[in-house]
Design an enzyme around this catalytic site. Structure first.
Site, short mmCIF file in Angstrom:
data_model
loop_
_atom_site.label_atom_id
_atom_site.label_comp_id
_atom_site.label_asym_id
_atom_site.label_seq_id
_atom_site.Cartn_x
_atom_site.Cartn_y
_atom_site.Cartn_z
N TYR A 82 19.98 24.21 33.85
CA TYR A 82 18.87 24.10 33.16
C TYR A 82 18.22 25.38 32.86
CZ TYR A 82 14.11 22.55 33.24
OH TYR A 82 12.84 22.21 32.89
N SER B 255 10.47 26.31 29.76
CA SER B 255 9.93 26.35 31.14
C SER B 255 10.04 27.69 31.91
CB SER B 255 11.19 25.57 32.14
OG SER B 255 11.24 25.81 33.43
P1 NAD Z 1 10.24 13.13 32.00
O1 NAD Z 1 11.49 12.96 32.86
O2 NAD Z 1 9.01 12.69 32.63
O3 NAD Z 1 10.55 13.07 30.44
C1 NAD Z 1 11.71 13.45 29.99
C2 NAD Z 1 11.77 12.89 28.57
O4 NAD Z 1 12.96 13.08 27.99
C3 NAD Z 1 11.71 11.22 28.72
O5 NAD Z 1 10.84 10.66 27.46
C4 NAD Z 1 12.98 10.85 28.26
O6 NAD Z 1 13.20 9.54 27.97
C5 NAD Z 1 13.44 12.00 27.59
N1 NAD Z 1 14.98 11.92 27.46
C6 NAD Z 1 15.75 12.48 28.15
N2 NAD Z 1 16.84 12.12 28.03
C7 NAD Z 1 16.95 11.81 26.62
C8 NAD Z 1 17.83 11.75 25.78
N3 NAD Z 1 19.32 11.86 25.86
N4 NAD Z 1 17.62 11.43 24.44
C9 NAD Z 1 16.18 11.23 23.98
N5 NAD Z 1 15.29 11.32 24.92
C10 NAD Z 1 15.68 11.64 26.24
O7 NAD Z 1 10.12 14.91 32.29
P2 NAD Z 1 9.00 16.05 32.16
O8 NAD Z 1 8.87 16.52 33.44
O9 NAD Z 1 7.82 15.45 31.42
O10 NAD Z 1 9.84 17.04 31.05
C11 NAD Z 1 9.65 17.12 29.73
C12 NAD Z 1 10.03 18.48 29.28
O11 NAD Z 1 9.44 19.41 30.28
C13 NAD Z 1 11.49 18.80 29.81
O12 NAD Z 1 12.03 19.58 28.61
C14 NAD Z 1 11.39 19.69 30.72
O13 NAD Z 1 12.44 20.59 30.98
C15 NAD Z 1 10.17 20.47 30.46
N6 NAD Z 1 9.61 21.18 31.69
C16 NAD Z 1 8.97 20.18 32.76
C17 NAD Z 1 8.59 20.87 33.82
C18 NAD Z 1 7.95 19.87 34.84
O14 NAD Z 1 7.63 20.61 36.00
N7 NAD Z 1 7.62 18.82 34.99
C19 NAD Z 1 8.21 22.37 34.00
C20 NAD Z 1 8.65 22.92 32.71
C21 NAD Z 1 9.52 22.35 31.92
#
Ligand code: NAD
Length: 259
Positions: free
Chosen positions: A154, A141
């Protein structure tokens, strides 16, 4: 090197991970994925990925559990013969000032957002070394590079993930295995929607106004990064053309970290 590569993606039942699974499936890569969802939702995702040209399978594994993560890699290798591409995407968020930050949330965020990548990499690397090819992509991130208030766990986890990425990149530098981190800014997913909703409630404004305020605060483009755009970057980093991209923390953030 196998004809058809196998990608293992954690956290691919939603948001960015699902987008990455869709992109790999569309290019004919075999996709094994973990993540939480109802049985109906998982079977819908598997059908969708298969229809897109892939061969997909959900392998359950709780990213908080080191044993389940090691088993996830073993099951994937047993079923498909290899893990050629490992994408660590599972992630969770909790927002609170540090004095009020629940200890259980700290532990869960460090486990899911940081330690889970250590466990999957540790399990997948021996097979990659045997087959002499591999791509490890950690979804970090902008918070792996800079901080924001109220996100102690985070930010600590994502900075740690960038550090882990660099170490693995160095340990594999003399081989055709690479390890890189992708550092997105705001991407519109359920993880961010929760933050939009709580901001709307806190400020007494509508959802679209809360989205605008969120972007204005950090992301100069004032646009969310597209899930498909993050997926396209992951596909590149996982490609043969990216063989000398090593240990990068590659931003895709609308200018967030250029400020
Ligand atoms: P999201 O909530 O849509 O998806 C998260 C995923 O992780 C889901 O499939 C969920 O089931 C899975 N997950 C959560 N806890 C889990 C566990 N204990 N075991 C197995 N799976 C688990 O979120 P997202 O925004 O798509 O985030 C995905 C990644 O991208 C994350 O690592 C997040 O930190 C990173 N990220 C997101 C953003 C953003 O703006 N959305 C920005 C930077 C980084």
């Amino acid at each position: 090197m196998p004809e058809q590569r196998v990608a293992l993606i954690t956290g691919a039942t939603s948001g960015i991970g699902l987008g990455i699974a869709r992109a790999f499936a569309a290019q004919g890569t075999i996709v094994a994925f973990s993540g939480f969802a109802s049985a109906e939702e998982i079977s819908r995702i598997v059908s969708e990925l298969n229809a897109a040209g892939g061969k997909a399978e959900h392998v359950p594994a709780d990213a908080r559990d080191p044993l389940e993560l090691a088993a996830l890699v073993r099951q994937c290798e047993a079923k498909f013969g290899s893990v050629d591409i490992l994408v660590n995407c599972a992630g969770i968020q909790h927002v609170a000032p540090i004095e009020e930050f629940p200890v259980a949330q700290w532990d869960a965020i460090i486990a899911v957002n940081l330690s889970s990548a250590f466990h999957t990499i540790r399990a997948a690397l021996p097979g990659m070394r045997r087959r002499n090819w591999g791509r490890i992509v950690n979804i970090a991130s902008v918070h792996g590079l800079v901080a924001s208030i109220d996100k102690s766990a985070y930010v600590a986890a994502k900075h740690g993930l960038v550090g882990l990425t660099k170490v693995v990149a160095l340990e594999t530098a003399g081989s055709p295995i690479t390890c890189n981190a992708i550092c997105p800014g705001w991407v519109h997913t359920p993880l961010v929607q929760k933050q939009v909703d709580s901001r709307a409630k806190e400020l007494g404004v509508g959802i679209s106004q809360a989205e605008r305020l969120l972007l204005q605060e950090k992301q100069p483009s004032l646009q969310f990064v597209g899930i498909d755009e993050v997926a396209a970057l992951v596909l590149f980093v996982a490609s043969d053309a990216a063989r000398e991209v090593r240990g990068a923390a590659w931003t895709i953030d609308g200018g967030w970290t250029a400020q």
